[in-house]
Design a protein around this motif. Structure first.
Motif, PDB file in Angstrom:
ATOM      1  N   GLY A  42       0.803  -1.225   0.000  1.00 18.36           N
ATOM      2  CA  GLY A  42       0.000   0.000   0.000  1.00 18.36           C
ATOM      3  C   GLY A  42       0.824   1.257   0.000  1.00 18.36           C
ATOM      4  N   MET A  43       0.133   2.385  -0.149  1.00 18.98           N
ATOM      5  CA  MET A  43       0.766   3.709  -0.177  1.00 18.98           C
ATOM      6  C   MET A  43      -0.253   4.764   0.254  1.00 18.98           C
ATOM      7  N   ALA A  44       0.239   5.923   0.659  1.00 20.64           N
ATOM      8  CA  ALA A  44      -0.638   7.047   1.005  1.00 20.64           C
ATOM      9  C   ALA A  44      -0.863   7.890  -0.238  1.00 20.64           C
ATOM     10  N   ALA A  45      -2.063   8.490  -0.360  1.00 25.00           N
ATOM     11  CA  ALA A  45      -2.349   9.380  -1.494  1.00 25.00           C
ATOM     12  C   ALA A  45      -3.306  10.493  -1.072  1.00 25.00           C
ATOM     13  N   SER A  46      -2.897  11.735  -1.364  1.00 26.04           N
ATOM     14  CA  SER A  46      -3.765  12.882  -1.045  1.00 26.04           C
ATOM     15  C   SER A  46      -4.544  13.346  -2.275  1.00 26.04           C
ATOM     16  N   SER A  47      -4.326  12.669  -3.410  1.00 29.42           N
ATOM     17  CA  SER A  47      -4.979  13.090  -4.655  1.00 29.42           C
ATOM     18  C   SER A  47      -6.368  12.488  -4.825  1.00 29.42           C
ATOM     19  N   PHE A  48      -6.878  11.826  -3.784  1.00 29.78           N
ATOM     20  CA  PHE A  48      -8.218  11.213  -3.839  1.00 29.78           C
ATOM     21  C   PHE A  48      -9.286  12.263  -4.160  1.00 29.78           C
ATOM     22  N   LEU A  60      -7.791   8.827  -8.226  1.00 36.86           N
ATOM     23  CA  LEU A  60      -6.486   9.078  -7.596  1.00 36.86           C
ATOM     24  C   LEU A  60      -5.542   9.511  -8.705  1.00 36.86           C
ATOM     25  N   CYS A  61      -4.490  10.246  -8.357  1.00 36.05           N
ATOM     26  CA  CYS A  61      -3.412  10.506  -9.308  1.00 36.05           C
ATOM     27  C   CYS A  61      -2.147   9.889  -8.731  1.00 36.05           C
ATOM     28  N   VAL A  62      -1.514   9.025  -9.517  1.00 36.01           N
ATOM     29  CA  VAL A  62      -0.332   8.295  -9.040  1.00 36.01           C
ATOM     30  C   VAL A  62       0.876   8.641  -9.910  1.00 36.01           C
ATOM     31  N   GLN A  63       1.980   8.992  -9.236  1.00 31.08           N
ATOM     32  CA  GLN A  63       3.206   9.333  -9.964  1.00 31.08           C
ATOM     33  C   GLN A  63       3.670   8.160 -10.827  1.00 31.08           C
ATOM     34  N   HIS A  64       4.184   8.474 -12.017  1.00 32.53           N
ATOM     35  CA  HIS A  64       4.698   7.406 -12.887  1.00 32.53           C
ATOM     36  C   HIS A  64       5.847   6.649 -12.234  1.00 32.53           C
ATOM     37  N   THR A  65       6.524   7.312 -11.270  1.00 35.46           N
ATOM     38  CA  THR A  65       7.678   6.668 -10.619  1.00 35.46           C
ATOM     39  C   THR A  65       7.263   5.696  -9.509  1.00 35.46           C
ATOM     40  N   SER A  66       5.967   5.623  -9.186  1.00 30.48           N
ATOM     41  CA  SER A  66       5.534   4.769  -8.070  1.00 30.48           C
ATOM     42  C   SER A  66       5.887   3.302  -8.333  1.00 30.48           C
ATOM     43  N   ARG A  67       6.497   2.678  -7.324  1.00 28.89           N
ATOM     44  CA  ARG A  67       6.793   1.245  -7.442  1.00 28.89           C
ATOM     45  C   ARG A  67       5.675   0.401  -6.834  1.00 28.89           C
ATOM     46  N   THR A  68       4.785   1.053  -6.086  1.00 23.10           N
ATOM     47  CA  THR A  68       3.685   0.326  -5.442  1.00 23.10           C
ATOM     48  C   THR A  68       2.471   0.212  -6.364  1.00 23.10           C
ATOM     49  N   TRP A  69       2.160   1.276  -7.105  1.00 19.23           N
ATOM     50  CA  TRP A  69       0.960   1.235  -7.941  1.00 19.23           C
ATOM     51  C   TRP A  69       0.978   0.093  -8.974  1.00 19.23           C
ATOM     52  N   LEU A  94       2.890   5.091   5.783  1.00 19.34           N
ATOM     53  CA  LEU A  94       2.394   4.504   4.527  1.00 19.34           C
ATOM     54  C   LEU A  94       3.034   5.148   3.296  1.00 19.34           C
ATOM     55  N   ALA A  95       3.764   6.260   3.504  1.00 16.69           N
ATOM     56  CA  ALA A  95       4.478   6.904   2.394  1.00 16.69           C
ATOM     57  C   ALA A  95       5.976   6.670   2.501  1.00 16.69           C
ATOM     58  N   GLY A  96       6.414   5.995   3.561  1.00 19.63           N
ATOM     59  CA  GLY A  96       7.849   5.790   3.820  1.00 19.63           C
ATOM     60  C   GLY A  96       8.359   4.505   3.181  1.00 19.63           C
ATOM     61  N   HIS A 100       8.430  -1.212   5.683  1.00 22.92           N
ATOM     62  CA  HIS A 100       7.947  -0.925   7.044  1.00 22.92           C
ATOM     63  C   HIS A 100       6.584  -0.225   7.070  1.00 22.92           C
ATOM     64  N   ARG A 101       5.890  -0.198   5.930  1.00 23.83           N
ATOM     65  CA  ARG A 101       4.636   0.576   5.865  1.00 23.83           C
ATOM     66  C   ARG A 101       3.547   0.025   6.784  1.00 23.83           C
ATOM     67  N   PHE A 102       3.595  -1.286   7.076  1.00 24.56           N
ATOM     68  CA  PHE A 102       2.519  -1.868   7.894  1.00 24.56           C
ATOM     69  C   PHE A 102       3.020  -2.270   9.282  1.00 24.56           C
ATOM     70  N   VAL A 157      -6.377  16.088   7.529  1.00 28.41           N
ATOM     71  CA  VAL A 157      -6.333  17.081   6.448  1.00 28.41           C
ATOM     72  C   VAL A 157      -4.872  17.393   6.124  1.00 28.41           C
ATOM     73  N   PHE A 158      -4.550  17.416   4.821  1.00 30.07           N
ATOM     74  CA  PHE A 158      -3.196  17.744   4.370  1.00 30.07           C
ATOM     75  C   PHE A 158      -3.262  19.093   3.667  1.00 30.07           C
ATOM     76  N   HIS A 159      -2.490  20.063   4.179  1.00 30.00           N
ATOM     77  CA  HIS A 159      -2.521  21.424   3.622  1.00 30.00           C
ATOM     78  C   HIS A 159      -1.161  22.076   3.839  1.00 30.00           C
TER      79      HIS A 159
HETATM   80  C1  LIG Z   1       0.529  13.180   2.532  1.00 28.13           C
HETATM   81  C2  LIG Z   1       1.032  12.404   1.345  1.00 28.13           C
HETATM   82  C3  LIG Z   1       0.271  12.346   0.188  1.00 28.13           C
HETATM   83  C4  LIG Z   1       0.711  11.642  -0.937  1.00 28.13           C
HETATM   84  N1  LIG Z   1      -0.078  11.615  -2.047  1.00 28.13           N
HETATM   85  C5  LIG Z   1       0.340  10.956  -3.146  1.00 28.13           C
HETATM   86  C6  LIG Z   1      -0.480  10.904  -4.297  1.00 28.13           C
HETATM   87  O1  LIG Z   1      -1.588  11.437  -4.330  1.00 28.13           O
HETATM   88  N2  LIG Z   1      -0.020  10.238  -5.381  1.00 28.13           N
HETATM   89  C7  LIG Z   1       1.211   9.622  -5.380  1.00 28.13           C
HETATM   90  O2  LIG Z   1       1.577   9.041  -6.415  1.00 28.13           O
HETATM   91  N3  LIG Z   1       1.990   9.623  -4.278  1.00 28.13           N
HETATM   92  C8  LIG Z   1       1.585  10.265  -3.172  1.00 28.13           C
HETATM   93  N4  LIG Z   1       2.366  10.263  -2.046  1.00 28.13           N
HETATM   94  C9  LIG Z   1       3.625   9.491  -2.059  1.00 28.13           C
HETATM   95  C10 LIG Z   1       3.356   7.979  -1.845  1.00 28.13           C
HETATM   96  O3  LIG Z   1       2.709   7.741  -0.602  1.00 28.13           O
HETATM   97  C11 LIG Z   1       4.669   7.178  -1.859  1.00 28.13           C
HETATM   98  O4  LIG Z   1       5.584   7.726  -0.941  1.00 28.13           O
HETATM   99  C12 LIG Z   1       5.280   7.196  -3.249  1.00 28.13           C
HETATM  100  O5  LIG Z   1       4.379   6.625  -4.151  1.00 28.13           O
HETATM  101  C13 LIG Z   1       6.608   6.410  -3.330  1.00 28.13           C
HETATM  102  O6  LIG Z   1       6.415   5.079  -2.918  1.00 28.13           O
HETATM  103  P1  LIG Z   1       6.242   3.860  -3.957  1.00 28.13           P
HETATM  104  O7  LIG Z   1       7.417   3.901  -4.912  1.00 28.13           O
HETATM  105  O8  LIG Z   1       6.196   2.647  -3.097  1.00 28.13           O
HETATM  106  O9  LIG Z   1       4.956   4.082  -4.728  1.00 28.13           O
HETATM  107  C14 LIG Z   1       1.954  10.966  -0.903  1.00 28.13           C
HETATM  108  C15 LIG Z   1       2.738  11.019   0.265  1.00 28.13           C
HETATM  109  C16 LIG Z   1       2.278  11.727   1.398  1.00 28.13           C
HETATM  110  C17 LIG Z   1       3.121  11.772   2.640  1.00 28.13           C
END
Ligand SMILES: Cc1cc2nc3c(=O)[nH]c(=O)nc-3n(C[C@H](O)[C@H](O)[C@H](O)COP(=O)(O)O)c2cc1C
Length: 170
Positions: A42-48, A60-69, A94-96, A100-102, A157-159
């Motif tokens: 899993g991973m954290a996402a604020s783009s929900f 959701l919007c997920v970075q192309h670099t994400s290894r979890t998505w 969950l973003a670290g 160790h995310r869980f 809330v993330f701001h």
């Molecule tokens: C508050 C917060 C919001 C985040 N929101 C997003 C998001 O909307 N989309 C995204 O791709 N990553 C987001 N991230 C980063 C991911 O949680 C994650 O750190 C990132 O995808 C790298 O991990 P991965 O390579 O395992 O995917 C966010 C991180 C934090 C701390």
């Protein structure tokens, strides 16, 4: 005739200005998780964002670099958990580092491996509906299959790069 005042704008090519502008928009944060091969992923996402009631869709919007998505996108069900205000440290976890995310969490699991964070304000069991490449992110549409929610639980809330909580106005 009404009066106007000229305003100078930063160009959108100014990455710092763009990030600051995006950070002015407050959002909730969700955990996006599945059980894959008996292990939590899993991973954290604020783009929900909520998208549609009929059919029930969220995005959701997920970075192309994400290894979890790339792992989650093939799961039969993807669990979304709306973090509670008290779960800021868990959200950072969950973003670290993925290994160790869980740590310290006993996740909840429903049919087909949707994985949830206990104590969340709402949990949604979703399946992948569509994906559109959008710049350096993928815009992901998820169809909600089943859910549970408690509006009495204060959301995180993330701001402006900081975690906050809501304050009710009389
Ligand atoms: C508050 C917060 C919001 C985040 N929101 C997003 C998001 O909307 N989309 C995204 O791709 N990553 C987001 N991230 C980063 C991911 O949680 C994650 O750190 C990132 O995808 C790298 O991990 P991965 O390579 O395992 O995917 C966010 C991180 C934090 C701390």
């Amino acid at each position: 005739m009404s009066t106007t005042e000229h305003v100078d704008l930063a160009p959108a090519t100014d990455g710092g200005a763009l990030r600051t502008a995006y950070s002015c928009f407050p959002s909730g944060v969700v955990a996006v998780c599945s059980q894959i091969d008996f292990a939590p992923v899993g991973m954290a996402a604020s783009s929900f964002a909520t998208v549609s009631l009929d059919p029930p869709l969220v995005s959701l919007c997920v970075q192309h670099t994400s290894r979890t998505w790339p792992k989650l996108r093939n799961a039969p069900r993807i669990g979304l958990s709306v973090f509670a205000a008290s779960q800021d440290l868990l959200c950072r976890q969950l973003a670290g580092p993925a290994a160790h995310r869980f740590d310290g969490i006993t996740p909840q699991v429903s049919d087909n491996g949707a994985l949830f964070i206990p104590g969340s304000a709402a949990i949604l069991s979703c399946s992948l509906y569509d994906e559109v490449s959008a710049g350096d992110h993928d815009l992901v549409l998820l169809a909600i299959e089943a859910l549970s929610a408690d509006p009495g639980i204060e959301p995180l809330v993330f701001h402006a790069s900081t975690f906050r909580a809501l304050e009710a106005r009389a």
